[in-house]
Motif scaffolding. Structure first.
Motif, PDB file in Angstrom:
ATOM      1  N   GLU A 148       1.018 -59.342  54.812  1.00  0.00           N
ATOM      2  CA  GLU A 148       1.453 -58.924  53.482  1.00  0.00           C
ATOM      3  C   GLU A 148       2.758 -58.140  53.548  1.00  0.00           C
ATOM      4  O   GLU A 148       2.904 -57.195  54.306  1.00  0.00           O
ATOM      5  CB  GLU A 148       0.360 -58.067  52.830  1.00  0.00           C
ATOM      6  N   ASN A 149       3.717 -58.582  52.730  1.00  0.00           N
ATOM      7  CA  ASN A 149       5.030 -57.925  52.613  1.00  0.00           C
ATOM      8  C   ASN A 149       5.767 -57.818  53.952  1.00  0.00           C
ATOM      9  O   ASN A 149       6.575 -56.911  54.147  1.00  0.00           O
ATOM     10  CB  ASN A 149       4.884 -56.521  52.005  1.00  0.00           C
ATOM     11  N   ASP A 150       5.465 -58.713  54.874  1.00  0.00           N
ATOM     12  CA  ASP A 150       6.141 -58.633  56.173  1.00  0.00           C
ATOM     13  C   ASP A 150       6.523 -60.028  56.661  1.00  0.00           C
ATOM     14  O   ASP A 150       7.606 -60.509  56.358  1.00  0.00           O
ATOM     15  CB  ASP A 150       5.239 -57.928  57.184  1.00  0.00           C
ATOM     16  N   LEU A 151       5.632 -60.692  57.386  1.00  0.00           N
ATOM     17  CA  LEU A 151       5.959 -61.991  57.972  1.00  0.00           C
ATOM     18  C   LEU A 151       5.016 -63.060  57.452  1.00  0.00           C
ATOM     19  O   LEU A 151       3.831 -62.820  57.224  1.00  0.00           O
ATOM     20  CB  LEU A 151       5.857 -61.920  59.499  1.00  0.00           C
ATOM     21  N   LYS A 152       5.556 -64.263  57.334  1.00  0.00           N
ATOM     22  CA  LYS A 152       4.776 -65.411  56.896  1.00  0.00           C
ATOM     23  C   LYS A 152       5.324 -66.632  57.599  1.00  0.00           C
ATOM     24  O   LYS A 152       6.525 -66.894  57.553  1.00  0.00           O
ATOM     25  CB  LYS A 152       4.876 -65.571  55.381  1.00  0.00           C
ATOM     26  N   GLY A 153       4.480 -67.358  58.279  1.00  0.00           N
ATOM     27  CA  GLY A 153       4.933 -68.546  59.001  1.00  0.00           C
ATOM     28  C   GLY A 153       4.002 -68.874  60.144  1.00  0.00           C
ATOM     29  O   GLY A 153       2.844 -68.436  60.179  1.00  0.00           O
ATOM     30  N   HIS A 154       4.491 -69.647  61.116  1.00  0.00           N
ATOM     31  CA  HIS A 154       3.691 -70.057  62.267  1.00  0.00           C
ATOM     32  C   HIS A 154       4.056 -69.199  63.470  1.00  0.00           C
ATOM     33  O   HIS A 154       5.232 -69.118  63.857  1.00  0.00           O
ATOM     34  CB  HIS A 154       3.921 -71.535  62.579  1.00  0.00           C
ATOM     35  N   LEU A 155       3.038 -68.553  64.014  1.00  0.00           N
ATOM     36  CA  LEU A 155       3.217 -67.686  65.178  1.00  0.00           C
ATOM     37  C   LEU A 155       3.138 -68.542  66.434  1.00  0.00           C
ATOM     38  O   LEU A 155       2.165 -69.248  66.664  1.00  0.00           O
ATOM     39  CB  LEU A 155       2.124 -66.610  65.200  1.00  0.00           C
ATOM     40  N   LEU A 156       4.182 -68.458  67.259  1.00  0.00           N
ATOM     41  CA  LEU A 156       4.284 -69.270  68.463  1.00  0.00           C
ATOM     42  C   LEU A 156       4.285 -68.356  69.686  1.00  0.00           C
ATOM     43  O   LEU A 156       5.138 -67.483  69.816  1.00  0.00           O
ATOM     44  CB  LEU A 156       5.580 -70.088  68.422  1.00  0.00           C
TER      45      LEU A 156
END
Length: 505
Positions: free
Chosen positions: A237-245
């Protein structure tokens, strides 16, 4: 504008009561002298002073005794609020009992009818400051722990763009200190890897479900490397959004695997040529007969031609034709022998097929019989009545059968003729197809059985043991097992088993 009839009219006493009810700590200072004029009950309670005790106090009486909380600093802070309307500072108050209260203090200029005052609102932020320090310490620890990590961490958008990348990840991408990391991770991958990675990044995977992926990437310094990674979707929330690799370099591992495959292919190719060497003596003996016959037929035909000279009689002509035709048949026989050997030894593409293990035995049976005839060894071959389908490279499994059979025949050649017997049989053993090669020789000592299939063990004077090591290698790659055991009543029995497969009817 007139007030609505139902509007509440607040008296000064009402405002005073509301100020006293506020949980926020409030202290009023005179805008000119900076002296304390009033404090609400919340401030008195936190500081531990009564209002009467609080009024005559100065900054040193109610602040931490340190350089940054001197009286002139406090007065300057309040005066800035007078000049600019408000001012915010982190101030450490000191309660009557000596407890220190780290606070965020907001000073606001308020113009009253009688005088201007500075309203200071403050709240205890000690807990927040402790958490902030703990987080900073934790961040420092994590950086220290990951400083020498060989695993990179990145957060990627659906188009492969980089939202975040760790220091270790920058190193794995060939980014030198001071350089900006590439904007797009997928763009660094080679085409065959890029498509697979982008397809994975378009999936909105449920949280905590990760997928492995292996890709080839060209680093920023131009070097191509192999990576292995796990990928999962995150949304903070309110930070990072996507695919963690999470990724690390496996180039050396991939190169080692490729080297092993090349070595395996070379060994298997050499195995077929080793079989040719084993067969050479028997084949030479077999070819010598048709070649000698060809010589006799040709010499006889030439002699008849010389005797006829001027005029050939019909019987003589028939004899010459018969001799030449017989020579041709012997040539065909010799060619068939050479062709069968060439087809067996030729380097074939490695591909598994489903085949009956008994059929594989029958395909190499001719070579085994030649070898046995040379050593005057009696053979008993039972390919079985029941089809036992296995998935294998039949040339390689045929090589295993030949190797075990030739070893048994050579073992028997050292014994008296009446004892020279080798039995080869195929049968079902549970969910496997089992092949046995049994001799009646000297057998194998118990201490040697476990070392038989290790490279370079041999009981032969001139042998190097590589044949059995290759057999184990080939059978293991076909998901099977190979072993040796005593034969009854004497001798040794070499066996291997391959898993059965179901054939579509």
């Amino acid at each position: 504008m007139a007030a609505p009839d139902d509007a509440i009219r607040f008296e000064m006493e009402d405002f005073r009561r509301m100020m006293e009810a506020l949980p926020m700590c409030i202290i009023l200072h005179d805008a000119q002298t900076k002296s304390i004029l009033w404090a609400n009950p919340s401030a008195c309670k936190v500081l531990g002073f009564t209002l009467e005790e609080l009024l005559p106090l100065k900054a040193p009486d109610m602040s931490r005794r340190s350089h940054e909380y001197r009286r002139e600093i406090g007065r300057k802070w309040l005066h800035e609020a007078v000049l600019h309307g408000s001012n915010v500072v982190e101030w450490c108050y000191r309660a009557k009992n000596g407890d220190e209260i780290l606070s965020e203090a907001i000073a606001t200029l308020v113009k009253l009818s009688e005088r201007d005052v500075i309203m200071v609102q403050f709240r205890d932020i000690a807990r927040e400051e402790q958490i902030r320090r703990e987080m900073k310490r934790l961040e420092s620890r994590l950086k220290e722990f990951m400083q020498d990590s060989d695993e990179g961490v990145a957060v990627l958008r659906a188009d492969g763009g980089i939202e975040y990348i760790s220091d270790a990840g920058r190193k794995l991408l060939g980014v030198r200190p001071g350089q900006h990391p590439p904007r797009n991770f997928a763009a660094m991958c080679l085409p065959e890897s890029r498509e697979e990675l982008l397809e994975l990044l378009t999936l909105a995977l449920p949280d905590a479900i990760s997928f492995p992926i292996r890709y080839r990437i060209v680093r920023k310094d131009g070097v191509a490397r192999w990576h292995h990674a796990t990928c999962r979707y995150i949304e903070i929330e309110n930070d990072l959004k996507g695919h963690l690799l999470h990724f690390h370099d496996i180039t050396e591992q991939v190169e080692a695997e490729e080297a092993r495959r090349r070595d395996q292919a070379s060994l298997e190719y050499l195995a077929r040529h080793n079989a040719m060497g084993e067969m050479a003596t028997a084949i030479a003996h077999e070819l010598s007969q048709p070649l000698a016959a060809i010589r006799n037929f040709l010499e006889g035909s030439v002699l008849r031609m010389k005797q006829a000279r001027a005029q050939l009689e019909a019987s003589q002509a028939d004899g010459i034709v018969w001799g030449l035709e017989s020579a041709g048949r012997q040539v065909d026989h010799a060619a068939a022998i050479i062709k069968s050997v060439r087809e067996y030894v030729v380097k074939l593409e490695q591909s598994e097929t489903v085949i009956d293990l008994g059929e594989v035995l029958n395909e190499v049976r001719w070579f085994i019989e030649l070898k046995a005839a040379e050593g005057r060894v009696r053979l008993e071959i039972d390919a079985g009545d029941e089809p036992l389908a296995v998935s294998c490279e039949k040339v390689l499994i045929g090589q295993v059968i030949l190797n075990l059979a030739f070893n048994a025949i050579e073992e028997m050649s050292a014994f008296e003729p009446e004892r020279r017997r080798v039995r080869i049989a195929v049968e079902r053993a549970g969910a496997t197809a089992l092949l046995r090669v049994a001799d009646e020789g000297g057998g194998i000592e118990a201490g040697q059985r476990e070392r038989l299939f290790d490279g370079f063990f041999s009981s032969k004077v001139s042998g190097n043991g590589i044949g059995l090591a290759l057999c184990k290698n080939i059978v293991s790659r076909h998901r099977g097992d190979i072993w040796a055991q005593p034969n009854t009543p004497r001798g040794a029995c070499f066996c291997f088993a391959l898993p059965l497969v179901k054939c579509d009817s």
